[in-house]
Design a protein around this motif. Sequence first.
Motif, PDB file in Angstrom:
ATOM      1  N   ASP A  36      12.650 -46.606 -38.865  1.00  0.00           N
ATOM      2  CA  ASP A  36      11.075 -46.423 -39.420  1.00  0.00           C
ATOM      3  C   ASP A  36      11.052 -45.745 -40.792  1.00  0.00           C
ATOM      4  N   VAL A  37      12.179 -44.741 -40.791  1.00  0.00           N
ATOM      5  CA  VAL A  37      12.278 -44.057 -41.977  1.00  0.00           C
ATOM      6  C   VAL A  37      12.549 -45.033 -43.203  1.00  0.00           C
ATOM      7  N   ARG A  38      13.667 -45.892 -42.904  1.00  0.00           N
ATOM      8  CA  ARG A  38      13.939 -46.728 -44.087  1.00  0.00           C
ATOM      9  C   ARG A  38      12.781 -47.669 -44.446  1.00  0.00           C
ATOM     10  N   LEU A  39      12.205 -48.202 -43.412  1.00  0.00           N
ATOM     11  CA  LEU A  39      11.143 -49.244 -43.859  1.00  0.00           C
ATOM     12  C   LEU A  39       9.726 -48.449 -44.535  1.00  0.00           C
ATOM     13  N   TYR A  40       9.709 -47.253 -43.874  1.00  0.00           N
ATOM     14  CA  TYR A  40       8.375 -46.568 -44.554  1.00  0.00           C
ATOM     15  C   TYR A  40       8.604 -46.165 -46.114  1.00  0.00           C
ATOM     16  N   VAL A  41       9.863 -46.107 -46.508  1.00  0.00           N
ATOM     17  CA  VAL A  41       9.849 -45.627 -47.967  1.00  0.00           C
ATOM     18  C   VAL A  41       9.593 -46.796 -48.813  1.00  0.00           C
ATOM     19  N   THR A  42       9.704 -47.814 -48.393  1.00  0.00           N
ATOM     20  CA  THR A  42       9.344 -49.237 -49.296  1.00  0.00           C
ATOM     21  C   THR A  42       7.827 -49.466 -49.030  1.00  0.00           C
ATOM     22  N   LEU A  43       7.374 -49.341 -47.770  1.00  0.00           N
ATOM     23  CA  LEU A  43       5.980 -49.792 -47.598  1.00  0.00           C
ATOM     24  C   LEU A  43       4.836 -48.667 -48.389  1.00  0.00           C
ATOM     25  N   SER A  64      -7.707 -43.001 -50.561  1.00  0.00           N
ATOM     26  CA  SER A  64      -8.223 -42.253 -49.374  1.00  0.00           C
ATOM     27  C   SER A  64      -7.744 -42.732 -48.203  1.00  0.00           C
ATOM     28  N   GLY A  65      -7.304 -44.015 -48.004  1.00  0.00           N
ATOM     29  CA  GLY A  65      -7.219 -44.542 -46.692  1.00  0.00           C
ATOM     30  C   GLY A  65      -6.060 -44.200 -46.170  1.00  0.00           C
ATOM     31  N   TRP A  66      -5.303 -43.510 -46.830  1.00  0.00           N
ATOM     32  CA  TRP A  66      -3.999 -43.187 -46.096  1.00  0.00           C
ATOM     33  C   TRP A  66      -4.234 -41.840 -44.805  1.00  0.00           C
ATOM     34  N   THR A  67      -5.474 -41.149 -44.999  1.00  0.00           N
ATOM     35  CA  THR A  67      -5.650 -40.107 -44.089  1.00  0.00           C
ATOM     36  C   THR A  67      -6.486 -40.590 -43.044  1.00  0.00           C
ATOM     37  N   LYS A  68      -6.810 -41.715 -43.232  1.00  0.00           N
ATOM     38  CA  LYS A  68      -8.256 -42.459 -42.185  1.00  0.00           C
ATOM     39  C   LYS A  68      -7.294 -42.576 -40.799  1.00  0.00           C
ATOM     40  N   GLU A  69      -8.112 -42.591 -39.664  1.00  0.00           N
ATOM     41  CA  GLU A  69      -7.410 -42.907 -38.252  1.00  0.00           C
ATOM     42  C   GLU A  69      -6.689 -44.160 -38.158  1.00  0.00           C
ATOM     43  N   HIS A  70      -5.548 -44.218 -37.796  1.00  0.00           N
ATOM     44  CA  HIS A  70      -4.825 -45.368 -37.673  1.00  0.00           C
ATOM     45  C   HIS A  70      -4.776 -45.880 -36.398  1.00  0.00           C
ATOM     46  N   ASN A  71      -5.200 -45.242 -35.237  1.00  0.00           N
ATOM     47  CA  ASN A  71      -5.129 -45.883 -33.930  1.00  0.00           C
ATOM     48  C   ASN A  71      -3.934 -46.389 -33.541  1.00  0.00           C
ATOM     49  N   ARG A  72      -2.897 -46.274 -33.759  1.00  0.00           N
ATOM     50  CA  ARG A  72      -1.423 -46.896 -33.557  1.00  0.00           C
ATOM     51  C   ARG A  72      -1.167 -46.543 -32.088  1.00  0.00           C
ATOM     52  N   GLN A  73      -1.606 -45.345 -31.583  1.00  0.00           N
ATOM     53  CA  GLN A  73      -1.299 -45.077 -30.319  1.00  0.00           C
ATOM     54  C   GLN A  73      -1.829 -45.911 -29.379  1.00  0.00           C
ATOM     55  N   LEU A  74      -2.801 -46.764 -29.665  1.00  0.00           N
ATOM     56  CA  LEU A  74      -3.522 -47.811 -28.752  1.00  0.00           C
ATOM     57  C   LEU A  74      -2.531 -48.840 -28.397  1.00  0.00           C
ATOM     58  N   VAL A  75      -1.564 -49.140 -29.100  1.00  0.00           N
ATOM     59  CA  VAL A  75      -0.624 -50.323 -29.311  1.00  0.00           C
ATOM     60  C   VAL A  75       0.530 -49.696 -27.754  1.00  0.00           C
ATOM     61  N   SER A  76       0.727 -48.624 -27.743  1.00  0.00           N
ATOM     62  CA  SER A  76       1.700 -48.153 -26.936  1.00  0.00           C
ATOM     63  C   SER A  76       1.109 -47.701 -25.547  1.00  0.00           C
ATOM     64  N   GLY A  77      -0.267 -47.156 -25.725  1.00  0.00           N
ATOM     65  CA  GLY A  77      -0.956 -46.935 -24.644  1.00  0.00           C
ATOM     66  C   GLY A  77      -0.677 -45.526 -24.418  1.00  0.00           C
ATOM     67  N   LYS A  78      -0.039 -44.725 -25.246  1.00  0.00           N
ATOM     68  CA  LYS A  78       0.428 -43.445 -25.149  1.00  0.00           C
ATOM     69  C   LYS A  78      -0.079 -42.615 -26.055  1.00  0.00           C
ATOM     70  N   ARG A 138       0.502 -45.952 -42.113  1.00  0.00           N
ATOM     71  CA  ARG A 138      -0.460 -44.645 -42.158  1.00  0.00           C
ATOM     72  C   ARG A 138      -0.013 -43.882 -41.096  1.00  0.00           C
ATOM     73  N   ASP A 139       0.458 -44.363 -39.994  1.00  0.00           N
ATOM     74  CA  ASP A 139       0.739 -43.530 -38.723  1.00  0.00           C
ATOM     75  C   ASP A 139       1.707 -42.636 -39.159  1.00  0.00           C
ATOM     76  N   LEU A 140       2.920 -43.047 -39.885  1.00  0.00           N
ATOM     77  CA  LEU A 140       4.032 -42.482 -40.547  1.00  0.00           C
ATOM     78  C   LEU A 140       3.588 -41.572 -41.472  1.00  0.00           C
ATOM     79  N   TYR A 141       2.798 -41.928 -42.185  1.00  0.00           N
ATOM     80  CA  TYR A 141       2.441 -40.929 -43.390  1.00  0.00           C
ATOM     81  C   TYR A 141       1.733 -39.683 -42.913  1.00  0.00           C
ATOM     82  N   GLN A 142       1.173 -39.842 -41.708  1.00  0.00           N
ATOM     83  CA  GLN A 142       0.366 -38.600 -41.116  1.00  0.00           C
ATOM     84  C   GLN A 142       1.137 -37.979 -40.405  1.00  0.00           C
TER      85      GLN A 142
END
Length: 330
Positions: free
Chosen positions: A227-234, A307-321, A263-267
């Motif tokens: 995830d670290v490696r993919l993040y730096v390009t994205l 400004s979108g980088w700090t908006k809610e990402h809701n990625r926790q809903l994908v895992s249910g955790k 955005r999940d990673l950025y935050q």
Amino acid sequence: MTQNEQTKEHSNDGSFKRQTNRFITPFGDNPGELPIEAGRYRLLWSQACPWAHRSVIVRSVLGLENVISLGTASPIRPHLPHVDWEFSLDEKGVDPVLGIRYMSEIYKKTDPKYSGRPTVPLFVDVQKFEAVNNDYFKLTNYLETTWEPFHGENAPVLYPESLRNQIDALNDVIFHEVNNGVYKCGFAKSQEAYKSAFDTLFARLDKFEEHLSKQRFLFGDFITDSDVRLYVTLVRFDVAYYNGFNANRNLISEFPNLWGYVRDLYQTPGFGDTTDFDAIKKHYHTSITIDPDNTSVKILPKGPDLSGWTKEHNRQLVSGKDEKYLRKLV
């Protein structure tokens, strides 16, 4: 790059071939390896560079800030006959620990015959005043494993033994098709090489978009080295690669899952707080990485909207955790 340096890193078909790393001695306890000692090494980087950024992210996430010092070069390339990095951000324009103005100084000090580009990240042994490791492909893994005795309390496991083979395999794909894939687009010297790189890059991004529709991170509910490696390009894509490297089929913000994921990673602590969009934009749009002989005025793009980088990402809903995912795995 100078014309000679460009030739060294391009094949006959015009495709970009990144230079190999010069200093690759591993960290470890075995004879001939680099000893693991707090305060012995300084990590040199630029906030613009994705290869260096991932080592800095891992250093932060694992709590190694007080163990390995950090030296920061300017995102703007100095106007020299060769490609280099400059410590112009520091007082008197030199690194305060090493006393060097240009990155090439420590490369030449260590190997007077060195003829490649002086790259970041670079680990410097401050006792010997020598460059000891610039192997960006393995540096995060060293920090995650051999440096474990110095990890902070409750530091996460980014490179779990049970997943290492899978992580290594995916990292290889990420490197060739995404991390270096954008450079293959931007540095291509033929239309055919550019088209091939472009198609490979977006085919892989499409696969990651589908993959991340089913799970929060690349290997499930917790962040790993991949995830670290993919993040730096994205994180650099929309502000730099989309127009600067002609990787312009889609913005990352147009991929629903990839956009939420990055955005999940950025935050997450260690990611966004080590990301400098201003430095990234200055480097890729006004520096001389691609065309050093072009003397025309460089324009720094006003956008995109960040400004979108700090908006809610809701990625926790994908895992249910909805829990701390940078925790120490048992």
